[in-house]
Design a protein around this motif. Structure first.
Motif, short mmCIF file in Angstrom:
data_model
loop_
_atom_site.label_atom_id
_atom_site.label_comp_id
_atom_site.label_asym_id
_atom_site.label_seq_id
_atom_site.Cartn_x
_atom_site.Cartn_y
_atom_site.Cartn_z
N ASN A 1 6.72 34.12 21.37
CA ASN A 1 6.19 34.36 22.71
C ASN A 1 4.77 34.90 22.68
OD1 ASN A 1 6.59 37.18 22.30
ND2 ASN A 1 8.63 37.10 23.26
N LEU A 2 4.35 35.49 21.58
CA LEU A 2 2.95 35.88 21.43
C LEU A 2 2.05 34.65 21.35
CD1 LEU A 2 3.31 38.87 18.97
CD2 LEU A 2 2.23 38.98 21.22
N ARG A 3 2.52 33.64 20.65
CA ARG A 3 1.75 32.40 20.56
C ARG A 3 1.67 31.74 21.95
NH1 ARG A 3 4.32 30.43 16.70
NH2 ARG A 3 2.94 31.11 15.03
N MET A 4 2.75 31.82 22.72
CA MET A 4 2.74 31.27 24.07
C MET A 4 1.79 32.05 24.98
SD MET A 4 6.84 30.58 24.52
CE MET A 4 6.72 30.10 26.24
N LEU A 5 1.74 33.37 24.80
CA LEU A 5 0.80 34.18 25.57
C LEU A 5 -0.64 33.84 25.20
CD1 LEU A 5 2.63 37.62 25.39
CD2 LEU A 5 2.19 36.33 27.48
N LYS A 6 -0.88 33.63 23.92
CA LYS A 6 -2.21 33.23 23.46
C LYS A 6 -2.61 31.90 24.09
CE LYS A 6 -5.84 32.68 20.74
NZ LYS A 6 -7.11 33.43 20.92
N ASP A 7 -1.69 30.93 24.08
CA ASP A 7 -1.97 29.62 24.65
C ASP A 7 -2.20 29.70 26.16
OD1 ASP A 7 -1.69 28.51 22.15
OD2 ASP A 7 0.39 27.84 22.48
N ALA A 8 -1.57 30.70 26.80
CA ALA A 8 -1.74 30.88 28.25
C ALA A 8 -3.07 31.53 28.60
CB ALA A 8 -0.59 31.72 28.80
N GLY A 9 -3.76 32.07 27.59
CA GLY A 9 -5.08 32.64 27.82
C GLY A 9 -5.18 34.14 27.66
N LEU A 10 -4.13 34.79 27.15
CA LEU A 10 -4.18 36.24 26.97
C LEU A 10 -5.27 36.62 25.98
CD1 LEU A 10 -2.52 38.79 27.91
CD2 LEU A 10 -1.47 38.72 25.63
N LYS A 11 -6.09 37.60 26.35
CA LYS A 11 -7.21 38.02 25.50
C LYS A 11 -6.87 39.22 24.63
CE LYS A 11 -10.18 35.01 27.03
NZ LYS A 11 -10.65 33.91 26.15
N GLY A 12 -6.00 40.10 25.12
CA GLY A 12 -5.74 41.30 24.34
C GLY A 12 -4.35 41.86 24.61
N LEU A 13 -3.89 42.68 23.67
CA LEU A 13 -2.57 43.30 23.77
C LEU A 13 -2.67 44.76 23.36
CD1 LEU A 13 0.60 43.22 23.91
CD2 LEU A 13 0.55 42.63 21.47
N GLY A 14 -2.15 45.64 24.21
CA GLY A 14 -2.04 47.04 23.88
C GLY A 14 -0.57 47.40 23.75
N VAL A 15 -0.21 48.03 22.63
CA VAL A 15 1.18 48.42 22.39
C VAL A 15 1.24 49.93 22.21
CG1 VAL A 15 3.13 48.27 20.78
CG2 VAL A 15 1.85 46.20 21.39
N SER A 16 2.23 50.54 22.84
CA SER A 16 2.38 51.99 22.81
C SER A 16 3.02 52.45 21.50
CB SER A 16 3.24 52.46 23.98
OG SER A 16 2.68 52.09 25.22
N ILE A 17 2.34 53.36 20.82
CA ILE A 17 2.85 53.97 19.60
C ILE A 17 2.75 55.49 19.78
CG2 ILE A 17 2.55 54.22 17.09
CD1 ILE A 17 3.40 51.43 17.85
N ASP A 18 3.86 56.18 19.65
CA ASP A 18 3.89 57.61 19.95
C ASP A 18 3.86 58.51 18.73
OD1 ASP A 18 4.22 57.33 22.87
OD2 ASP A 18 6.14 56.45 22.31
N SER A 19 4.03 57.94 17.54
CA SER A 19 4.12 58.80 16.37
C SER A 19 3.77 58.01 15.11
CB SER A 19 5.53 59.38 16.25
OG SER A 19 5.68 60.16 15.08
N ILE A 20 3.38 58.73 14.08
CA ILE A 20 3.22 58.12 12.76
C ILE A 20 4.56 58.15 12.03
CG2 ILE A 20 0.79 58.75 12.60
CD1 ILE A 20 1.62 61.06 10.76
N ASN A 21 5.54 58.76 12.68
CA ASN A 21 6.87 58.93 12.12
C ASN A 21 7.85 58.04 12.86
OD1 ASN A 21 9.65 60.25 12.19
ND2 ASN A 21 8.67 61.40 10.54
N ARG A 22 8.52 57.16 12.14
CA ARG A 22 9.43 56.20 12.77
C ARG A 22 10.52 56.88 13.59
NH1 ARG A 22 9.76 51.14 9.30
NH2 ARG A 22 8.07 51.36 7.79
N SER A 23 11.16 57.89 13.00
CA SER A 23 12.31 58.51 13.66
C SER A 23 11.89 59.22 14.95
CB SER A 23 13.01 59.49 12.71
OG SER A 23 12.12 60.52 12.30
N TYR A 24 10.70 59.88 14.95
CA TYR A 24 10.24 60.56 16.16
C TYR A 24 9.95 59.53 17.25
CZ TYR A 24 7.41 63.32 19.38
OH TYR A 24 6.92 63.92 20.51
N HIS A 25 9.26 58.46 16.89
CA HIS A 25 8.94 57.41 17.87
C HIS A 25 10.22 56.82 18.46
CE1 HIS A 25 6.63 53.99 19.57
NE2 HIS A 25 7.74 53.32 19.30
N ASP A 26 11.18 56.49 17.60
CA ASP A 26 12.42 55.88 18.06
C ASP A 26 13.19 56.82 18.99
OD1 ASP A 26 11.71 53.78 16.48
OD2 ASP A 26 13.35 54.00 15.04
#
Length: 424
Positions: A118-143
């Motif tokens: 679906n990222l490839r489909m978004l790219k083909d649709a014209g998406l220029k950028g993606l921001g993803v939320s990351i809350d920690s450098i620690n997997r367990s805290y983020h999860d």
């Protein structure tokens, strides 16, 4: 009213989300039926989810919104978010229609539903950028914070896959008392991912965020540290969001700030559209100034008394007498949340104005490399609040190629990838 054209628009496409994060400003409705981490909250009822779905703008109404935005500014940056925007069945159609309208279209997501396909489909649709939320450098805290086991790895995988399919990526980090000391670590993760930027968001207590999870002391310390590293970092951009005081800190440290710089753009060059079509000055200000289904967006933007009040700048308290009112303006959303009036002083600022003359900024050019005269003229066509960012992008690309001179030809190349110029 041309100086008040919107250049940034956040559009919350849906309140539906597969997570139930405690700091969600929109109070998203959770519909995830899979494995959740403990201590996050209960599932929303099916009837609640159905009501949310039925209240969202339809596909046809979404296209109408894009048409209306085109009348205001055909070259704005459109941020599509939620809830989780990937839960919209028509997300690819919305991205394509917005991109065809000429907008710089980007997506804000938690990343857990983004696959390579679906990222490839978004790219083909014209998406220029993606921001993803990351809350920690620690997997367990983020999860745990996000309420989904494996969320950290899914989000990181989405960032890597987006980069591989040719979508520019950025990390969006909401700073709290628990994670603000990891600022340098977040930057290094962004560098390893090949991100264009790491955005540090300073929480505004609206929606489910019933309290601000970063103290005033840590807020100031975090901003000062971001100032320190952002002015030296050349591998990617580091930006503080919802922290207008950063410009006062930059000025106090002797860094050049161009004329027109402003910390809070709510209702001035920025607005939000919610899932039902309500217009607010920014995502964190639940003050509806109109609904696009009842009145034209142009009329709402140009005639709203609330927006005119914001543009007038007649702030109360310390903000009203502050020397830095022109470049900061305080956070109007925090003033509304804590003081009950968006024109009150920003309660998160601990600066006491000295009653001196207002800081007047000069017209300066911030490029560190050599620029041709033609290239300098081109950068002036970029919306003023984005000039520093765009300058840094262009110079980073030039340095990658070993170039010492910025030319108009390089700018033309970057424009093809979404570089924004202003008409006339």
């Amino acid at each position: 009213m041309s100086e008040y054209r919107p250049y940034l628009v956040s559009w919350n496409l849906t309140k539906r989300c597969n997570l139930l994060c405690p700091h969600c400003y929109i109070e998203s409705v959770n519909s995830h039926k899979g494995n959740r981490a403990s201590g996050v909250g209960s599932q929303e009822s099916p009837s609640s989810e159905l009501r949310t779905l039925n209240s969202e703008l339809s596909r046809e109404e979404a296209r109408f919104v894009i048409d209306e935005l085109s009348y205001l500014n055909a070259q704005l940056m459109l941020i599509l978010s939620g809830g989780e925007p990937m839960l919209r069945d028509d997300i690819f159609d919305i991205v394509e229609y917005a991109s065809q309208a000429g907008f710089i279209t980007v997506l804000g997501s938690n990343g857990t539903l983004l696959t390579r396909e679906n990222l490839r489909m978004l790219k083909d649709a014209g998406l220029k950028g993606l921001g993803v939320s990351i809350d920690s450098i620690n997997r367990s805290y983020h999860d745990s914070f996000r309420g989904l086991d494996g969320a950290w790895e899914l989000s990181m995988s989405a960032l890597r896959s987006a980069k591989e399919v040719g979508i520019e990526i950025q990390m969006d980090v909401t700073l709290t008392d628990h994670n603000w000391k990891w600022i340098d670590d977040f930057v290094e993760i962004g560098v390893r991912l090949g991100a264009r930027a790491v955005n540090f968001f300073f929480l505004v207590c609206t929606g489910r965020a019933m309290r601000t999870d970063i103290s005033t002391k840590n807020y100031d310390a975090a901003i000062r540290h971001i100032v320190k590293i952002s002015v030296k970092e050349r591998r990617l951009m580091i930006k503080a969001k919802c922290a207008p005081h950063i410009y006062r800190f930059l000025y106090e440290e002797g860094y050049s700030i161009p004329e027109g710089t402003r910390g809070c753009l709510a209702g001035i060059n920025y607005m939000r559209i919610d899932p039902e079509g309500n217009i607010t000055p920014c995502p964190y200000m639940p003050v509806t100034v109109g609904n696009i289904k009842e009145k034209s967006l142009t009329s709402i933007w140009e005639d709203s008394p609330y927006l005119k009040l914001l543009r007038g700048g007649a702030y109360k308290g310390r903000c009203g007498i502050c020397e830095y009112i022109e470049i900061c303006g305080g956070c109007r959303a925090r003033a509304l949340t804590v003081k009950g009036n968006f024109m009150e002083e920003d309660p998160f600022c601990n600066y006491n104005p000295e009653g001196g003359e207002r800081v007047v900024l000069k017209k300066i050019f911030r490029g560190q490399l050599q620029w041709t005269d033609e290239a300098k003229e081109r950068i002036k066509k970029v919306p003023f609040f984005m000039q520093g960012i765009i300058t840094k992008i262009i110079e980073a690309k030039a340095e990658e190629r070993g170039m010492n001179l910025i030319t108009s030809e390089l700018i033309d190349e970057l424009k093809e990838r979404g570089y924004p110029e202003r008409r006339g």
